[in-house]
Design a protein around this motif. Structure first.
Motif, PDB file in Angstrom:
ATOM      1  N   ALA A 223       0.844  -1.414  -0.014  1.00 12.68           N
ATOM      2  CA  ALA A 223      -0.014  -0.047   0.054  1.00 12.68           C
ATOM      3  C   ALA A 223       0.894   1.220  -0.090  1.00 12.68           C
ATOM      4  O   ALA A 223       1.570   1.550   1.001  1.00 12.68           O
ATOM      5  CB  ALA A 223      -0.944   0.270   1.289  1.00 12.68           C
ATOM      6  N   ILE A 224       1.308   1.875  -1.225  1.00  8.04           N
ATOM      7  CA  ILE A 224       2.170   2.960  -1.210  1.00  8.04           C
ATOM      8  C   ILE A 224       1.128   4.029  -1.826  1.00  8.04           C
ATOM      9  O   ILE A 224       0.547   4.076  -2.991  1.00  8.04           O
ATOM     10  CB  ILE A 224       3.042   2.698  -2.136  1.00  8.04           C
ATOM     11  N   ALA A 225       1.550   5.195  -1.021  1.00  8.66           N
ATOM     12  CA  ALA A 225       0.438   6.677  -1.540  1.00  8.66           C
ATOM     13  C   ALA A 225       1.685   7.498  -1.978  1.00  8.66           C
ATOM     14  O   ALA A 225       2.541   7.489  -1.825  1.00  8.66           O
ATOM     15  CB  ALA A 225      -0.071   7.086  -0.320  1.00  8.66           C
ATOM     16  N   ALA A 226       0.840   8.404  -2.690  1.00  9.84           N
ATOM     17  CA  ALA A 226       1.766   9.484  -3.492  1.00  9.84           C
ATOM     18  C   ALA A 226       1.970  10.507  -2.257  1.00  9.84           C
ATOM     19  O   ALA A 226       1.427  10.414  -1.221  1.00  9.84           O
ATOM     20  CB  ALA A 226       1.093  10.236  -4.296  1.00  9.84           C
ATOM     21  N   GLU A 227       2.991  11.357  -2.462  1.00 10.07           N
ATOM     22  CA  GLU A 227       3.515  12.363  -1.470  1.00 10.07           C
ATOM     23  C   GLU A 227       2.079  12.982  -0.880  1.00 10.07           C
ATOM     24  O   GLU A 227       2.432  13.505   0.396  1.00 10.07           O
ATOM     25  CB  GLU A 227       4.424  13.306  -2.131  1.00 10.07           C
ATOM     26  N   ASP A 228       1.399  13.481  -1.654  1.00 10.01           N
ATOM     27  CA  ASP A 228       0.184  14.340  -1.220  1.00 10.01           C
ATOM     28  C   ASP A 228      -0.834  13.731  -0.706  1.00 10.01           C
ATOM     29  O   ASP A 228      -2.153  14.257  -0.585  1.00 10.01           O
ATOM     30  CB  ASP A 228      -0.173  15.271  -2.546  1.00 10.01           C
ATOM     31  N   GLU A 229      -0.723  12.110  -0.505  1.00 12.92           N
ATOM     32  CA  GLU A 229      -2.043  11.422  -0.188  1.00 12.92           C
ATOM     33  C   GLU A 229      -1.771  10.894   1.116  1.00 12.92           C
ATOM     34  O   GLU A 229      -0.582  10.660   1.758  1.00 12.92           O
ATOM     35  CB  GLU A 229      -2.249  10.253  -1.129  1.00 12.92           C
ATOM     36  N   LEU A 230      -3.082  10.767   1.802  1.00 13.38           N
ATOM     37  CA  LEU A 230      -2.979   9.960   3.079  1.00 13.38           C
ATOM     38  C   LEU A 230      -3.617   8.628   2.954  1.00 13.38           C
ATOM     39  O   LEU A 230      -4.487   8.392   2.103  1.00 13.38           O
ATOM     40  CB  LEU A 230      -4.084  10.475   4.075  1.00 13.38           C
ATOM     41  N   VAL A 231      -3.172   7.416   3.375  1.00 11.21           N
ATOM     42  CA  VAL A 231      -3.743   6.304   3.293  1.00 11.21           C
ATOM     43  C   VAL A 231      -4.872   6.295   4.414  1.00 11.21           C
ATOM     44  O   VAL A 231      -4.604   6.242   5.479  1.00 11.21           O
ATOM     45  CB  VAL A 231      -2.776   5.069   3.454  1.00 11.21           C
ATOM     46  N   ILE A 232      -6.138   5.763   4.158  1.00 12.00           N
ATOM     47  CA  ILE A 232      -7.113   5.758   5.027  1.00 12.00           C
ATOM     48  C   ILE A 232      -7.959   4.494   4.848  1.00 12.00           C
ATOM     49  O   ILE A 232      -8.148   3.942   3.917  1.00 12.00           O
ATOM     50  CB  ILE A 232      -8.388   6.840   4.749  1.00 12.00           C
ATOM     51  N   ASN A 233      -7.857   3.783   6.165  1.00 14.04           N
ATOM     52  CA  ASN A 233      -8.594   2.426   6.224  1.00 14.04           C
ATOM     53  C   ASN A 233      -9.578   2.354   7.061  1.00 14.04           C
ATOM     54  O   ASN A 233      -9.755   3.100   8.096  1.00 14.04           O
ATOM     55  CB  ASN A 233      -7.331   1.349   6.293  1.00 14.04           C
ATOM     56  N   VAL A 234     -10.611   1.510   7.039  1.00 14.79           N
ATOM     57  CA  VAL A 234     -11.449   0.990   7.852  1.00 14.79           C
ATOM     58  C   VAL A 234     -11.052   0.313   9.250  1.00 14.79           C
ATOM     59  O   VAL A 234     -10.116  -0.501   9.054  1.00 14.79           O
ATOM     60  CB  VAL A 234     -12.536   0.176   7.246  1.00 14.79           C
ATOM     61  N   GLY A 235     -11.606   0.716  10.242  1.00 21.11           N
ATOM     62  CA  GLY A 235     -11.379   0.049  11.625  1.00 21.11           C
ATOM     63  C   GLY A 235     -12.152  -0.911  11.862  1.00 21.11           C
ATOM     64  O   GLY A 235     -13.262  -1.001  11.295  1.00 21.11           O
ATOM     65  N   ASP A 236     -12.036  -2.049  13.036  1.00 23.33           N
ATOM     66  CA  ASP A 236     -13.021  -2.790  13.364  1.00 23.33           C
ATOM     67  C   ASP A 236     -14.300  -2.200  13.903  1.00 23.33           C
ATOM     68  O   ASP A 236     -15.401  -3.068  13.626  1.00 23.33           O
ATOM     69  CB  ASP A 236     -12.173  -3.648  14.500  1.00 23.33           C
ATOM     70  N   MET A 237     -14.146  -0.920  14.567  1.00 30.46           N
ATOM     71  CA  MET A 237     -15.351  -0.464  14.997  1.00 30.46           C
ATOM     72  C   MET A 237     -16.392  -0.186  13.901  1.00 30.46           C
ATOM     73  O   MET A 237     -17.568  -0.540  13.895  1.00 30.46           O
ATOM     74  CB  MET A 237     -15.295   0.760  15.821  1.00 30.46           C
ATOM     75  N   LEU A 238     -16.073   0.433  12.704  1.00 29.18           N
ATOM     76  CA  LEU A 238     -16.823   0.605  11.583  1.00 29.18           C
ATOM     77  C   LEU A 238     -17.349  -0.650  11.122  1.00 29.18           C
ATOM     78  O   LEU A 238     -18.338  -0.816  10.499  1.00 29.18           O
ATOM     79  CB  LEU A 238     -16.148   1.487  10.507  1.00 29.18           C
ATOM     80  N   SER A 239     -16.189  -1.475  10.726  1.00 29.92           N
ATOM     81  CA  SER A 239     -16.725  -2.957  10.271  1.00 29.92           C
ATOM     82  C   SER A 239     -17.790  -3.411  11.189  1.00 29.92           C
ATOM     83  O   SER A 239     -18.887  -4.015  10.381  1.00 29.92           O
ATOM     84  CB  SER A 239     -15.506  -3.812  10.049  1.00 29.92           C
ATOM     85  N   ARG A 240     -17.614  -3.514  12.170  1.00 32.05           N
ATOM     86  CA  ARG A 240     -18.688  -4.148  13.148  1.00 32.05           C
ATOM     87  C   ARG A 240     -20.155  -3.239  12.893  1.00 32.05           C
ATOM     88  O   ARG A 240     -20.929  -3.976  12.965  1.00 32.05           O
ATOM     89  CB  ARG A 240     -18.139  -4.111  14.512  1.00 32.05           C
ATOM     90  N   HIS A 241     -20.052  -1.895  13.055  1.00 35.47           N
ATOM     91  CA  HIS A 241     -21.146  -1.187  12.860  1.00 35.47           C
ATOM     92  C   HIS A 241     -21.720  -1.458  11.643  1.00 35.47           C
ATOM     93  O   HIS A 241     -23.113  -1.635  11.730  1.00 35.47           O
ATOM     94  CB  HIS A 241     -20.822   0.324  13.111  1.00 35.47           C
ATOM     95  N   SER A 242     -21.128  -1.764  10.580  1.00 33.36           N
ATOM     96  CA  SER A 242     -21.611  -1.947   9.302  1.00 33.36           C
ATOM     97  C   SER A 242     -22.222  -3.318   8.808  1.00 33.36           C
ATOM     98  O   SER A 242     -22.123  -3.905   7.721  1.00 33.36           O
ATOM     99  CB  SER A 242     -20.983  -1.323   8.033  1.00 33.36           C
ATOM    100  N   ASN A 243     -21.923  -4.285  10.032  1.00 33.73           N
ATOM    101  CA  ASN A 243     -22.186  -5.638   9.889  1.00 33.73           C
ATOM    102  C   ASN A 243     -20.960  -6.145   8.630  1.00 33.73           C
ATOM    103  O   ASN A 243     -21.398  -7.052   8.027  1.00 33.73           O
ATOM    104  CB  ASN A 243     -23.517  -5.905   9.553  1.00 33.73           C
ATOM    105  N   ASN A 244     -19.978  -5.596   8.925  1.00 33.78           N
ATOM    106  CA  ASN A 244     -18.712  -6.236   7.924  1.00 33.78           C
ATOM    107  C   ASN A 244     -19.098  -5.910   6.619  1.00 33.78           C
ATOM    108  O   ASN A 244     -18.458  -6.386   5.651  1.00 33.78           O
ATOM    109  CB  ASN A 244     -18.658  -7.695   8.117  1.00 33.78           C
ATOM    110  N   ARG A 245     -19.834  -4.903   6.335  1.00 35.96           N
ATOM    111  CA  ARG A 245     -20.252  -4.464   4.832  1.00 35.96           C
ATOM    112  C   ARG A 245     -18.936  -3.841   4.574  1.00 35.96           C
ATOM    113  O   ARG A 245     -18.577  -3.811   3.408  1.00 35.96           O
ATOM    114  CB  ARG A 245     -21.346  -3.544   4.843  1.00 35.96           C
ATOM    115  N   LEU A 246     -18.663  -2.674   5.474  1.00 36.79           N
ATOM    116  CA  LEU A 246     -17.175  -2.090   5.106  1.00 36.79           C
ATOM    117  C   LEU A 246     -16.064  -3.047   5.664  1.00 36.79           C
ATOM    118  O   LEU A 246     -16.376  -3.141   7.055  1.00 36.79           O
ATOM    119  CB  LEU A 246     -17.120  -0.733   5.776  1.00 36.79           C
ATOM    120  N   LYS A 247     -15.049  -3.242   5.125  1.00 39.37           N
ATOM    121  CA  LYS A 247     -13.905  -4.229   5.423  1.00 39.37           C
ATOM    122  C   LYS A 247     -12.894  -3.333   6.432  1.00 39.37           C
ATOM    123  O   LYS A 247     -12.460  -2.534   6.003  1.00 39.37           O
ATOM    124  CB  LYS A 247     -13.523  -4.989   4.439  1.00 39.37           C
TER     125      LYS A 247
END
Length: 315
Positions: A223-247
């Motif tokens: 997972a490599i981002a460009a200089e002007d980018e943030l890498v953003i990922n889903v955490g377990d709380m949101l995965s759980r809240h969305s019933n694992n729809r968002l991973k």
């Protein structure tokens, strides 16, 4: 060619409803499929990023006995310094090959909540360290609010559904130093395979190889981002809240090739947490016959406590 999709927050912030919906669709689908995106158009400017890295390097270059002054017992590492090898991934006993520092929430208009959080730790030797850390914290939090608004729309919720839960939330900014590797590691990596605890993580410093994410086939991809980018990922709380729809995708930071062992690596994740009272119960509109409810009801505070015990940060 990037291995994770790239999206631009300026699309969501535009007055064009077509561009806004395009961002919602792109980020939502990416989080259903792999759980990671690279994000342009965030609220961190280049000068702030440069100043932050300068201060972070200055802190980790302090003598160990000086850094140890800022390691606060009894708070599970939630504020201040956490020394090398203290944290390990869930299910592992080997400590990760890293040291880090934690900035926490700057609570507004809620004295009772402020009392419930540990106080931020001021580094006396570096007068700019804390002000620059605070500004970075607030810009990343602002970015995260808009990402969550897009995801609320994607999940069929009111756009501002998450706002009340993340205002004054228990979020953490964590500058990490992975020091040079001096001896052959015994089963230890810079950060062992794990999922994040929180709603979303916004990561600075994924410009070089090291961070890897696991796709649905179990393959590790860079997972490599460009200089002007943030890498953003889903955490377990949101995965759980969305019933694992968002991973919530498993990821790791691997050790570099031997010829690069003498180099340090820095990365700066912002772990976006809600207030402890937020219910993480599976959302009704993420449950159907094809996707029955996968998780028991729990609050964010209860879930965080469970995970800090599993990580070895509290007993």
């Amino acid at each position: 060619m990037q291995n994770i999709p790239s999206v631009n927050l300026r699309d969501f912030l535009s007055d064009d409803p077509v561009r806004k919906q395009k961002f919602v669709n792109e980020i939502g689908q990416a989080y259903e499929e792999i759980g990671f995106v690279a994000l342009k158009g965030h609220f961190l400017d280049d000068q702030l990023v440069e100043n932050l890295y300068t201060e972070v390097r200055n802190f980790f270059n302090l003598p160990l006995e000086t850094k140890k002054k800022y390691e606060i017992p009894g708070i599970g590492g939630q504020r201040g310094y956490v020394s090398f090898g203290k944290e390990h991934a869930k299910g592992r006993s080997e400590g990760d090959l890293k040291e880090f520092f934690h900035f926490g929430q700057y609570v507004e208009d809620n004295p009772e909540l402020e009392k419930s959080y540990p106080a931020n730790v001021t580094v006396e030797e570096l007068p700019q360290f804390n002000p620059i850390g605070k500004e970075t914290y607030q810009m990343l939090e602002k970015t995260g609010v808009y990402v969550l608004r897009a995801l609320a729309i994607y999940l069929g919720l009111d756009e501002f559904y998450f706002d009340k839960f993340v205002k004054n939330g228990n979020s953490i900014l964590r500058p990490i130093h992975y020091p040079p590797i001096t001896d052959e590691p015994k089963n230890a990596v810079r950060a062992a395979a794990h999922g994040d605890i929180n709603l979303i993580t916004l990561l600075m410093g994924a410009q070089g190889k090291g961070l890897q994410v696991q796709n649905h086939k179990g393959e590790w991809i860079d997972a490599i981002a460009a200089e002007d980018e943030l890498v953003i990922n889903v955490g377990d709380m949101l995965s759980r809240h969305s019933n694992n729809r968002l991973k919530s995708t498993i990821h790791q930071v691997v050790n570099p090739p031997r010829e690069l062992w003498s180099t340090s690596r820095y990365s700066i994740p912002f772990f976006m947490h809600p207030i402890s009272e937020m219910p993480l119960n599976c959302l009704d509109n993420c449950i159907d016959e094809a996707n029955p409810k996968k998780f028991e009801d729990i609050t964010a505070g209860e879930f965080l406590h469970q995970r800090l015990v599993e990580l070895g940060l509290i007993k």
